[in-house]
Design a protein around this motif. Structure first.
Motif: not given
Length: 338
Positions: A203-224
């Motif tokens: 799901s495009y929408e679910k992927s978008y939501e999950l990615t937003m959560d990842l960006l918030e959860k891991y502020p030092n994330l370098k790659m998805i």
């Protein structure tokens, strides 16, 4: 008299051989001219997804060129295994000349597929397969290789401290399992940098939501890393919306018109693109050849290509990124379909 009988027996034998040869030739001619009835059950029919649209276009073109009837029917969502099994059950009752399927589950359709084989219905797997080696033919991307290509490319942009997240599509499907395994192999010793794996259920929408959560959860994330079109594009949309494209690198699997635009905008750093049209075309073509009694390769790797901003407008890669221009203009060569 003995000489006469000898020649008589020889003449009778030659006549019988001639009759047999003619009968076999006639049977083969009748078989090759038969209009085969095929059913193809993909994971979904989704006009917003270029991978499935291109693959299904390939199946239809091959059916047309090889004088076969093909019915394409699928669930509305990739993860709807129950609905796919309902469609498969009905196809088995209808008993077409062959069933082609892209299994949505690694195990959930095994019993039904055995029923199809018990009824003498040939099976072709396209794109994915199941835990049992029950099919007559498989035409699919080497998904381990897809993941490995992506992982090796990603590794070049990472260092020892780079955090990596994976956005998968459907948990338990063979393509997801193998792409993740290959990606981890490609990362090598940086596999330890993977902080989380999430599933968007295609799901495009679910992927978008999950990615937003990842960006918030891991502020030092370098790659998805997204491992199919839904997960890749949904993640890229989120990174772009968050204004994080310079901080978080996005790599993925599969392409679409939107994915091309996101690469032009610097969001995608690389995509491993499957040869979806070829996969569908060869799947149907080789099924028909098999039904005609011809010898075919029973496991075909339809291939993949790493696409980057630097090579995306090379002529051969453009055919992968813009498959419908190729179909519309009928510029596909037989070599490209092999």
């Amino acid at each position: 008299m003995k000489q006469y009988k000898k020649w008589l027996r020889l003449g009778i034998l030659l006549c019988l051989v001639g009759i047999l040869v003619c009968a076999v030739s006639y049977w083969q001619q009748q078989k090759s001219s038969k209009r085969w009835e095929l059913v193809y059950i993909p994971k979904t029919v989704d006009g917003t997804n270029d991978f499935w649209t291109s693959l299904i276009s390939g199946t239809r073109m091959a059916a047309k060129e090889y004088n076969a009837e093909i019915e394409v029917i699928a669930p509305d969502r990739e993860q709807d295994v129950e609905r796919q099994n309902e469609i498969l059950r009905q196809a088995i009752e209808d008993k077409p000349d062959a069933i082609l399927i892209s299994p949505s589950s690694f195990t959930a359709s095994d019993e039904l597929l055995r029923q199809a084989k018990d009824k003498g219905i040939p099976l072709t797997f396209i794109d994915s397969y199941t835990s049992e080696d029950i099919q007559d033919l498989t035409v699919a991307t080497d998904n381990l290789e897809v993941g490995k290509k992506l992982g090796e490319f990603a590794r070049e942009m990472l260092d020892e401290d780079s955090q990596v997240a994976i956005v998968e599509h459907v948990k338990g499907v063979s393509t997801a399992i193998e792409r993740e395994e290959g990606f981890r192999e490609g990362l090598g010793d940086l596999e330890k940098n993977i902080v989380e794996v999430v599933y968007c259920n295609s799901s495009y929408e679910k992927s978008y939501e999950l990615t937003m959560d990842l960006l918030e959860k891991y502020p030092n994330l370098k790659m998805i890393a997204g491992l199919n079109e839904y997960s890749s594009v949904g993640a890229a949309r989120a990174v772009k919306a968050a204004g994080a494209k310079d901080r978080v690198k996005i790599v993925g699997v599969d392409s679409s018109q939107e994915a091309v635009q996101l690469m032009e905008q610097g969001v995608f750093r690389g995509l491993v693109v499957q040869k979806a049209f070829k996969m569908g075309y060869v799947g149907v073509r080789d099924t028909i050849r098999m039904l005609n009694g011809e010898k075919v390769v029973d496991n075909v790797d339809s291939g993949s290509q790493l696409v980057t901003p630097e090579n995306m407008y090379n002529s051969e890669i453009e055919k992968l990124l813009f498959p419908f221009n190729t179909v519309k203009q009928s510029t596909d060569t037989e070599e490209e379909r092999q």
